[in-house]
Design an enzyme around this catalytic site. Sequence first.
Site, PDB file in Angstrom:
ATOM      1  N   GLU A  95     -51.643  24.501   8.436  1.00  0.00           N
ATOM      2  CA  GLU A  95     -51.388  25.645   9.302  1.00  0.00           C
ATOM      3  C   GLU A  95     -49.893  25.819   9.571  1.00  0.00           C
ATOM      4  OE1 GLU A  95     -55.754  25.200  11.376  1.00  0.00           O
ATOM      5  OE2 GLU A  95     -54.042  25.068  12.695  1.00  0.00           O
ATOM      6  N   CYS A 119     -51.981   9.665  16.467  1.00  0.00           N
ATOM      7  CA  CYS A 119     -51.619   9.657  17.886  1.00  0.00           C
ATOM      8  C   CYS A 119     -52.868  10.076  18.668  1.00  0.00           C
ATOM      9  CB  CYS A 119     -50.459  10.623  18.146  1.00  0.00           C
ATOM     10  SG  CYS A 119     -48.973  10.129  17.271  1.00  0.00           S
ATOM     11  N   CYS A 122     -53.574  13.927  19.706  1.00  0.00           N
ATOM     12  CA  CYS A 122     -53.225  14.998  18.761  1.00  0.00           C
ATOM     13  C   CYS A 122     -54.409  15.303  17.842  1.00  0.00           C
ATOM     14  CB  CYS A 122     -52.014  14.572  17.944  1.00  0.00           C
ATOM     15  SG  CYS A 122     -51.562  15.796  16.689  1.00  0.00           S
ATOM     16  N   GLY A 167     -48.662  16.852  10.357  1.00  0.00           N
ATOM     17  CA  GLY A 167     -48.038  15.794   9.570  1.00  0.00           C
ATOM     18  C   GLY A 167     -46.797  15.195  10.198  1.00  0.00           C
ATOM     19  N   GLU A 168     -46.361  14.093   9.616  1.00  0.00           N
ATOM     20  CA  GLU A 168     -45.151  13.405  10.068  1.00  0.00           C
ATOM     21  C   GLU A 168     -44.061  13.642   9.012  1.00  0.00           C
ATOM     22  OE1 GLU A 168     -43.663  11.796  12.613  1.00  0.00           O
ATOM     23  OE2 GLU A 168     -42.051  11.569  11.168  1.00  0.00           O
ATOM     24  N   SER A 199     -39.041  16.897  13.629  1.00  0.00           N
ATOM     25  CA  SER A 199     -39.625  16.196  14.776  1.00  0.00           C
ATOM     26  C   SER A 199     -40.387  14.984  14.275  1.00  0.00           C
ATOM     27  CB  SER A 199     -40.578  17.161  15.494  1.00  0.00           C
ATOM     28  OG  SER A 199     -41.253  16.501  16.542  1.00  0.00           O
ATOM     29  N   SER A 221     -40.796  12.563  19.465  1.00  0.00           N
ATOM     30  CA  SER A 221     -42.003  12.668  20.290  1.00  0.00           C
ATOM     31  C   SER A 221     -42.135  11.373  21.069  1.00  0.00           C
ATOM     32  CB  SER A 221     -43.221  12.900  19.391  1.00  0.00           C
ATOM     33  OG  SER A 221     -43.100  14.160  18.788  1.00  0.00           O
ATOM     34  N   LEU A 222     -41.548  11.354  22.236  1.00  0.00           N
ATOM     35  CA  LEU A 222     -41.456  10.088  22.982  1.00  0.00           C
ATOM     36  C   LEU A 222     -42.707   9.861  23.851  1.00  0.00           C
ATOM     37  CD1 LEU A 222     -39.530   7.687  23.470  1.00  0.00           C
ATOM     38  CD2 LEU A 222     -38.673   8.897  25.467  1.00  0.00           C
ATOM     39  N   HIS A 223     -42.997  10.773  24.724  1.00  0.00           N
ATOM     40  CA  HIS A 223     -44.240  10.800  25.520  1.00  0.00           C
ATOM     41  C   HIS A 223     -44.442   9.685  26.542  1.00  0.00           C
ATOM     42  CE1 HIS A 223     -45.110  13.848  22.679  1.00  0.00           C
ATOM     43  NE2 HIS A 223     -45.483  13.045  21.715  1.00  0.00           N
ATOM     44  N   ASN A 299     -52.281  20.037  25.513  1.00  0.00           N
ATOM     45  CA  ASN A 299     -53.187  21.099  25.068  1.00  0.00           C
ATOM     46  C   ASN A 299     -54.483  20.444  24.614  1.00  0.00           C
ATOM     47  OD1 ASN A 299     -51.407  23.401  25.309  1.00  0.00           O
ATOM     48  ND2 ASN A 299     -50.231  22.453  23.652  1.00  0.00           N
TER      49      ASN A 299
END
Length: 370
Positions: A95, A119, A122, A167-168, A199, A221-223, A299
């Site tokens: 997408e 993750c 996600c 994806g990474e 990212s 992407s620390l979170h 989300n």
Amino acid sequence: MKLAEKTNLLSMDRPGLIDFFACLDEKPYRAAQIMKWIYHRGISDFEQMTDLSMDLRARLQALAFIQAPEVVSEHVSVDGTRKWIIRVAGDNCVETVLIPERGRNTLCISSQVGCILNCSFCATGKQGFDGNLASAEIIGQVWLATQRMRSLGLAKGVTNVVFMGMGEPLLNFDAVMCASSVLMDDLGFGLSKRKVTVSTAGVVPGIMRMMGTTDCSLAISLHAPTDDVRNQLVPLNKKYPISELLEACSAYLSTLGERRHVTIEYTMIKGINDHIDQARALARLLRDLSCKINLIPFNSFRASGYEAPDVQTIDAFQTYLIHAGYATMLRTTRGDDIAAACGQLAGQVRDRTRRQEKYLARVRAMELAV
Ligand code: SAH
């Protein structure tokens, strides 16, 4: 370079095209000519490339083609966000999301079919993984979006690109770097290095490899401010803990020169990482890093098991960080009604892991229980 099979010219950046033309005994300026046709004018038919000789056009016809992946469907959100489902190799779909905002059009592109990292919050991770996208499939997403925007009369085109789709990106390093190079090339999409953002969930060796390879922007992407919480959210943290990750960020930044920063992505999840003490710990942790913070309310997706914090909690967290001196943006959710928001991209992945199967079994069990 061997020219055994027909080559998709969307798969090459400028140095690649120069090599390609060298194999045809053609001068390097041919790369510039062809890039202008492809990226500035959106032409994919060699016949229309009138500044190339008839003979070269015929040879290109025999040896090469210019083809973006196929758009399976387009979805438009009430807020103007657009999502395209795109078919890629292996009968998979990924997408691409266009987020129009005042003054800019950000395109969020995918770099892999699914994601290996899993993750916990996600949706993409739940789809499992079926490999990397080819560079033509990555660049092709931007090419398609640009063409579509032209046909819609959106003159401005794509102004920013973020590798925040499926994806990474740093686990598909070469293809992502090739795509970034076309994005930032004046003969390609001509975006500035500040407007192309890779990212990562924290692939430290990938960040180290970026040094000297690119000067695009970096988002992490620390979170979570602590390893125990981050381990739960981003399993990769067990391999590359926060301290190593932040060191890699500083090292990369030091190659970029003045006035550059890293973007810290922080998805806020109720009861997990939204406590004011965690805002305090985050402010302390990032003290020595030149950074901006993006807070993203979680989300949701089917059977995620997580919730977004309430507005007051998010507000207190943001206010704390702002008072601590950090530029802190709250990212408003866009495209939620078409499942195009951060972390909702699922595509259609022919999963090679057993993750999708397990996830679907859990969804069924939970839905039966209600
Ligand atoms: N693998 C890369 C890029 C894809 S994710 C990375 O991890 O950075 C793009 C961003 O959306 C990341 O910051 C990711 O952590 C965030 N995200 C993932 N799932 C989310 C969700 N359900 N709600 C909000 N943000 C999410």
